[in-house]
Scaffold this active site. Structure first.
Site, PDB file in Angstrom:
ATOM      1  N   ASP A   1       0.835  -1.200   0.000  1.00 21.36           N
ATOM      2  CA  ASP A   1       0.000   0.000   0.000  1.00 21.36           C
ATOM      3  C   ASP A   1       0.875   1.258   0.000  1.00 21.36           C
ATOM      4  O   ASP A   1       1.759   1.397   0.839  1.00 21.36           O
ATOM      5  CB  ASP A   1      -0.913  -0.003   1.227  1.00 21.36           C
TER       6      ASP A   1
ATOM      7  N   GLY B   1       1.215  -8.608  -2.884  1.00 19.21           N
ATOM      8  CA  GLY B   1       0.375  -9.622  -2.255  1.00 19.21           C
ATOM      9  C   GLY B   1      -0.913  -9.781  -3.032  1.00 19.21           C
ATOM     10  O   GLY B   1      -1.588  -8.795  -3.328  1.00 19.21           O
TER      11      GLY B   1
ATOM     12  N   ASN C   1      -5.297   1.507  -6.506  1.00 22.45           N
ATOM     13  CA  ASN C   1      -4.151   0.742  -6.008  1.00 22.45           C
ATOM     14  C   ASN C   1      -2.906   1.624  -5.842  1.00 22.45           C
ATOM     15  O   ASN C   1      -1.931   1.203  -5.226  1.00 22.45           O
ATOM     16  CB  ASN C   1      -3.819  -0.429  -6.935  1.00 22.45           C
ATOM     17  N   TYR C   2      -2.950   2.838  -6.403  1.00 24.08           N
ATOM     18  CA  TYR C   2      -1.906   3.818  -6.122  1.00 24.08           C
ATOM     19  C   TYR C   2      -2.488   4.808  -5.112  1.00 24.08           C
ATOM     20  O   TYR C   2      -2.630   5.994  -5.369  1.00 24.08           O
ATOM     21  CB  TYR C   2      -1.448   4.531  -7.398  1.00 24.08           C
TER      22      TYR C   2
END
Ligand SMILES: Cc1cc2nc3c(=O)[nH]c(=O)nc-3n(C[C@H](O)[C@H](O)[C@H](O)COP(=O)(O)OP(=O)(O)OC[C@H]3O[C@@H](n4cnc5c(N)ncnc54)[C@H](O)[C@@H]3O)c2cc1C
Ligand SMILES: *[C@@H]1O[C@H](CO)[C@@H](O)[C@H](O)[C@H]1NC(C)=O
Ligand SMILES: *[C@@H]1O[C@H](CO)[C@@H](O)[C@H](O)[C@H]1NC(C)=O
Ligand SMILES: *[C@@H]1O[C@H](CO)[C@@H](O)[C@H](O)[C@H]1NC(C)=O
Length: 551
Positions: A126, A193, A490-491
């Site tokens: 993250d 992951g 996801n960014y």
């Protein structure tokens, strides 16, 4: 993530901040007179009542009270952004690494009961450290799924079940172990992951041919806020839709994904051609790339990687690398390039024919000719750094004038880089509402801005880097998507807005960043969230909010 030398977080604390840490400690102590050890003991007792499966305490529970150095090692193990490991950042009271799926179920029941806020981590990538740090809730605990990493590939059925803690590198390896002509279209960095990655959509070098990982999910096992284990049919199609792109840790905990494998040829061709600013005077090559990258055959995926080069006498330039992957042989690729992108001047000598799994190794950044077993090591070859990154989507070719200013800004920040990822192909044919990830037809490319630094805690210098990237982001505004200005969930980027404390969630405020990540899909995500997790158990700085403010 940089090519610079790696480093660990310094554990030594300068005198001044040591005092402030002590003060902080005492002020907390007066409010919550419980040690992490006793919170952990209560939690363990509760777990015993809620699961029949043993968990060896020494290997599954980590608290700074028992052994701070082991605790730090486990906390740091997969955490990618060193900014979220410094001394001033809040730490979990303890870490639990379940070894059985029922432990995840029991953990939810117990953290609810003991009012412990829960963070869940699969691969730790993250961008804002949300999987291991809460800046809005105390106390919080960390459930790390790294011990749940089984992978079962079924070539006959063309599918695989993958547990959340497995990395994409391991998944690719296990597929290749069984077949040379099967693959999966997830991310490029091998240590991602699978658990968190697919919750945001997940793209990689096969996206123009097969779409996202999220587009290729067949089923999932999740645990809801009541500790119930659900699969696709018992969670229902709404929730199954939401978890494939709606972002991590908003709906439940993914235990495993069932994915559809995709066909890859036995021979792929890869190349890297690098041009300095001087070699692409007038930005002719880069401008042509923008006009063709999303339109060429979907077997061809050419990313552009920008980084600053510094010469011996301090002179600088930007190296622009065109990194290509073609699902086919060299000869065919050269024909395609001569027709559609002759400006790059690709030659036979620039090209290497390799297998899909070898391309995975090279995309992940391992040195050439590394054995494919490197994919089984938990760490990627990219160095960990302190970093800040952001994203944009581009729907219209950026004119030369815009590029000029962009390069000028890049040259000001040596530790920066930028990656342009081409869209089009399969990505354009999937409707925006198919899964929550909405960046589809009309997108030419996505850009990732990044700046990393490796010196230890020094707020002044960190702020300088962060200011630089925010300025660049501001500069790019006229050239990128607008209304909303889109971003890739996801960014994760907390500059776009955050949820305040859980009790003060406001749907209105969150609409601003919600639309950036999800466009019109945000409303549906909020509806599903409100129904599926009405108590907002799964929450974080940018979790999907409930419809009603509960203040
Ligand atoms: C070096 C690097 C390279 C990257 N490359 C790519 C790329 O090629 N393609 C791409 O698409 N993205 C890429 N990303 C972004 C990446 O997809 C996201 O960071 C993704 O969230 C990582 O998943 P994770 O499990 O590793 O992260 P984590 O930090 O463990 O989790 C991310 C989020 O999901 C939540 N979460 C974790 N596990 C679960 C679970 N089991 N159930 C529910 N929620 C969960 C966490 O709480 C957190 O909010 C990259 C990131 C980095 C740092
Ligand atoms: C903590 O664990 C490390 C590594 O196992 C060990 O070397 C160290 O002695 C332990 N410290 C304490 C205080 O138990
Ligand atoms: C710096 O200048 C030298 C001499 O002109 C040149 O050879 C070199 O390529 C330059 N390096 C960079 C990074 O611009
Ligand atoms: C994508 O959008 C363009 C322009 O609006 C349109 O012409 C085209 O048909 C669309 N393609 C798909 C596959 O929907």
């Amino acid at each position: 993530m940089s090519l610079a030398a790696g480093m660990r977080v310094s554990k030594s604390v300068p005198a001044i901040s040591y005092i402030s840490v002590l003060l902080l400690y005492f002020s907390f102590y007066t409010i919550t007179p419980v040690s992490s050890k006793s919170l952990q003991d209560d939690f363990i007792k509760c777990l015993h009542r809620n699961t029949y499966v043993e968990f060896p305490l020494k290997k599954t529970f980590f608290t700074p009270d028992r052994n701070a150095s082991i605790f730090d090692d486990v906390l740091e193990s997969t955490a990618q952004n060193l900014r979220y490991l410094t001394n001033s950042v809040p730490k979990p009271v303890f870490i639990f690494t379940p070894v059985h799926e029922s432990h995840v179920q029991a953990s939810i029941i117990c953290s609810k009961k003991l009012r412990l806020h829960l963070r869940v981590r699969s691969g730790g990538h993250d961008y804002e450290g949300l999987s291991y740090v809460s800046q809005i809730e105390t106390p919080f605990i960390l459930m790390d799924l790294s011990k749940l990493r089984q992978i079962n590939v079924d070539i006959e059925e063309n599918s695989a079940w993958v547990q959340a803690g497995a990395t994409v590198g391991e998944l690719y390896y296990r597929i290749a172990e069984k077949s040379k002509v099967h693959g999966f279209p997830a991310g490029l960095c091998s240590s991602l992951g699978i658990g968190g990655h697919i919750t945001g959509g997940a793209y990689g070098s096969l996206m123009r041919k097969f779409g996202l990982a999220g587009d290729n999910v067949l089923d999932a096992k999740i645990v809801d806020a009541n500790g119930k284990l659900l699969d696709r049919s018992s969670m229902g199609e709404d929730v199954f839709w939401a978890i494939r792109g709606g972002g991590g840790a908003s709906f439940g905990i993914i235990l495993a994904w069932k994915i559809r494998l995709v066909p890859v040829p036995e021979t792929l061709t890869v190349f890297t051609v690098t041009k300095t600013l001087e070699q692409d005077a007038g930005h002719k090559i880069l401008s042509k790339w923008q006009r063709v990258a999303d339109k060429v055959v979907e077997e061809l995926f050419i990313r552009v990687f920008f980084r600053v080069l510094v010469g011996e006498n301090g002179n600088k330039t930007v190296a622009t690398s065109y990194i290509g992957q073609f699902l086919g042989e060299k000869g065919t690729l050269i024909e395609v390039m001569n027709k559609d992108f002759p400006e790059l001047g690709l030659t036979q000598e620039d090209c290497t024919e390799i297998s899909w799994i070898e391309s995975v190794v090279s995309n992940a950044g391992f040195p050439q000719r590394s054995p494919i077993e490197v994919l089984l090591q938990a760490k990627s070859p990219l160095r960990k750094e302190y970093f800040k990154a952001k994203s944009d989507f581009i729907n219209e070719v950026i004119p030369t004038l815009g590029l000029k200013g962009m390069f000028k800004r890049l040259l000001e920040e040596e530790a920066s880089f930028m990656i342009w990822t081409p869209y089009g192909g399969m990505m354009s044919t999937i409707p925006e509402s198919e899964i929550p990830f909405p960046h589809r037809n009309g997108t030419i490319f996505m850009t990732n801005y990044y700046t990393g630094w490796s010196e230890t805690e020094n707020e002044k210098s960190a702020n300088k880097h962060i200011k630089w990237i925010r300025d660049l982001y501001g500069y790019m505004m006229p050239y990128v998507s607008s209304n909303p200005r889109q971003a890739y969930v996801n960014y994760r980027d907390l500059d776009l807005g955050v949820n305040k404390k859980s009790t003060k969630l406001s749907f209105k405020e969150s609409q601003v960043w919600g639309a950036k990540y999800f466009k019109n899909n945000f409303n549906r995500l909020v509806k599903i969230k409100t129904k599926f997790d009405p108590e907002n158990f799964f929450r974080h700085e940018q979790s999907i909010p409930l419809y009603l403010s509960r203040s």
